[in-house]
Design a protein around this motif. Structure first.
Motif, mmCIF file in Angstrom:
data_model
loop_
_atom_site.group_PDB
_atom_site.id
_atom_site.type_symbol
_atom_site.label_atom_id
_atom_site.label_comp_id
_atom_site.label_asym_id
_atom_site.label_seq_id
_atom_site.Cartn_x
_atom_site.Cartn_y
_atom_site.Cartn_z
ATOM 1 N N MET A 26 -7.208 5.966 -15.769
ATOM 2 C CA MET A 26 -6.413 4.924 -16.435
ATOM 3 C C MET A 26 -6.020 3.863 -15.406
ATOM 4 O O MET A 26 -5.491 4.172 -14.359
ATOM 5 C CB MET A 26 -5.164 5.545 -17.060
ATOM 6 N N SER A 27 -6.313 2.629 -15.721
ATOM 7 C CA SER A 27 -5.992 1.531 -14.814
ATOM 8 C C SER A 27 -4.854 0.695 -15.383
ATOM 9 O O SER A 27 -4.589 0.695 -16.590
ATOM 10 C CB SER A 27 -7.224 0.651 -14.581
ATOM 11 N N GLY A 28 -4.176 0.003 -14.491
ATOM 12 C CA GLY A 28 -3.096 -0.888 -14.887
ATOM 13 C C GLY A 28 -3.241 -2.210 -14.187
ATOM 14 O O GLY A 28 -3.976 -2.330 -13.198
ATOM 15 N N ARG A 29 -2.549 -3.212 -14.700
ATOM 16 C CA ARG A 29 -2.553 -4.523 -14.050
ATOM 17 C C ARG A 29 -1.346 -4.602 -13.120
ATOM 18 O O ARG A 29 -0.203 -4.540 -13.573
ATOM 19 C CB ARG A 29 -2.536 -5.643 -15.088
ATOM 20 N N ILE A 30 -1.649 -4.740 -11.844
ATOM 21 C CA ILE A 30 -0.619 -4.675 -10.807
ATOM 22 C C ILE A 30 -0.454 -6.034 -10.132
ATOM 23 O O ILE A 30 -1.438 -6.662 -9.735
ATOM 24 C CB ILE A 30 -0.982 -3.610 -9.740
ATOM 25 N N HIS A 31 0.785 -6.461 -10.013
ATOM 26 C CA HIS A 31 1.066 -7.719 -9.310
ATOM 27 C C HIS A 31 1.073 -7.502 -7.804
ATOM 28 O O HIS A 31 0.436 -8.233 -7.048
ATOM 29 C CB HIS A 31 2.419 -8.280 -9.762
ATOM 30 N N SER A 32 1.797 -6.469 -7.359
ATOM 31 C CA SER A 32 1.890 -6.208 -5.922
ATOM 32 C C SER A 32 2.512 -4.832 -5.693
ATOM 33 O O SER A 32 3.031 -4.200 -6.616
ATOM 34 C CB SER A 32 2.739 -7.280 -5.222
ATOM 35 N N LEU A 33 2.456 -4.381 -4.443
ATOM 36 C CA LEU A 33 3.037 -3.109 -4.033
ATOM 37 C C LEU A 33 3.954 -3.343 -2.834
ATOM 38 O O LEU A 33 3.664 -4.181 -1.983
ATOM 39 C CB LEU A 33 1.939 -2.113 -3.637
ATOM 40 N N GLU A 34 5.050 -2.603 -2.791
ATOM 41 C CA GLU A 34 5.973 -2.692 -1.659
ATOM 42 C C GLU A 34 6.162 -1.293 -1.097
ATOM 43 O O GLU A 34 6.557 -0.373 -1.824
ATOM 44 C CB GLU A 34 7.323 -3.275 -2.100
#
Length: 252
Positions: free
Chosen positions: A1-9
């Motif tokens: 399952m994939s998701g739409r990611i803006h960014s990771l911290e």
């Protein structure tokens, strides 16, 4: 399952208990006047990532997250409920503390399939950080372009389900700092059986530069940052509302 990611911290310290690995998802129907992440609004933007990729990145620095865990924020995480179920399923297999930072706007009690998914997600969720922008329905619409009825219903639903709730409220001069509404907010959240914490945050203008880059008008142009000392006073008003509600509920 994939998701739409803006960014990771990798090292979030204000996104739940302990040091957190923070996942900023893409997409949000809210248009909060003071939003500092307007670049997360678009639903179909961002980077497509697998849930397993995020867990792998978390584990690269797992020693730093003792007492912390994973927080999914945004954007609005509950717009991607299927992805969250898979991500948190993988997290729970590794005993990772899970937190959702949500506005609650996606809550849809009339959609039975979505509610079944939400219930499954909540069995995998340790904490929900819920942002309540304004307690007054009309002023909430003015501030966010969305009603607040589902948001408040979501808070009550979490309470009924026994999910720990951490309330966040941003105090904006002339907009969300009225003592009448702050007391009403406190009175409402005082009725939540699983309320664990309250963050009252001062409005700031650090996100304004993003609006300029994106060519989006900044609705609060000219509004000064909130005095941090006054935030202490405003938080006390909310706490007084909480006490009033709990006293009423405890009365014979």
């Amino acid at each position: 399952m994939s998701g739409r990611i803006h960014s990771l911290e990798s090292f979030g310290t204000v996104d739940g208990p302990g040091v957190r690995f923070v996942v900023f998802v893409q997409g949000c129907p809210m248009r909060c006047a003071y939003c500092h992440n307007p670049d997360t609004w678009e639903m179909n933007a961002g980077t497509v990532m697998e849930a397993s990729e995020i867990i792998e990145q978390y584990e690269r620095n797992v020693s730093f997250y003792k007492g912390g865990g994973i927080t999914v924020t945004g954007g609005e995480p509950l717009m991607q409920v299927d992805f969250l179920i898979e991500l948190f399923t993988l997290a729970k297999e590794k005993n990772i503390h899970t937190c959702i930072d949500s506005s609650g706007i996606a809550f849809n009690p009339d959609h039975h399939v979505w509610m079944e998914k939400l219930d499954k997600l909540l069995t995998l969720t340790d904490l929900v950080m819920l942002d309540i922008k304004h307690i007054d329905p009309e002023k909430h619409k003015e501030l966010t372009a969305q009603p607040n009825d589902k948001i408040l219903a979501f808070a009550e639903y979490l309470s009924e389900k026994g999910i720990a709730i951490w309330i966040r409220h941003v105090v904006v001069p002339g907009i969300t700092d009225d003592d009448k509404y702050l007391h009403q907010l406190g009175y409402f959240i005082g009725g939540l059986k699983t309320l664990k914490a309250l963050d009252v945050l001062p409005y700031h203008t650090m996100g304004k530069v993003k609006y300029e880059k994106l060519g989006i008008p900044y609705k609060l142009d000219g509004v000064e940052p909130m005095d941090k000392n006054k935030v202490i006073e405003k938080k006390q008003v909310i706490l007084d509302g909480i006490k009033a509600r709990r006293a009423k509920d405890a009365a014979p």
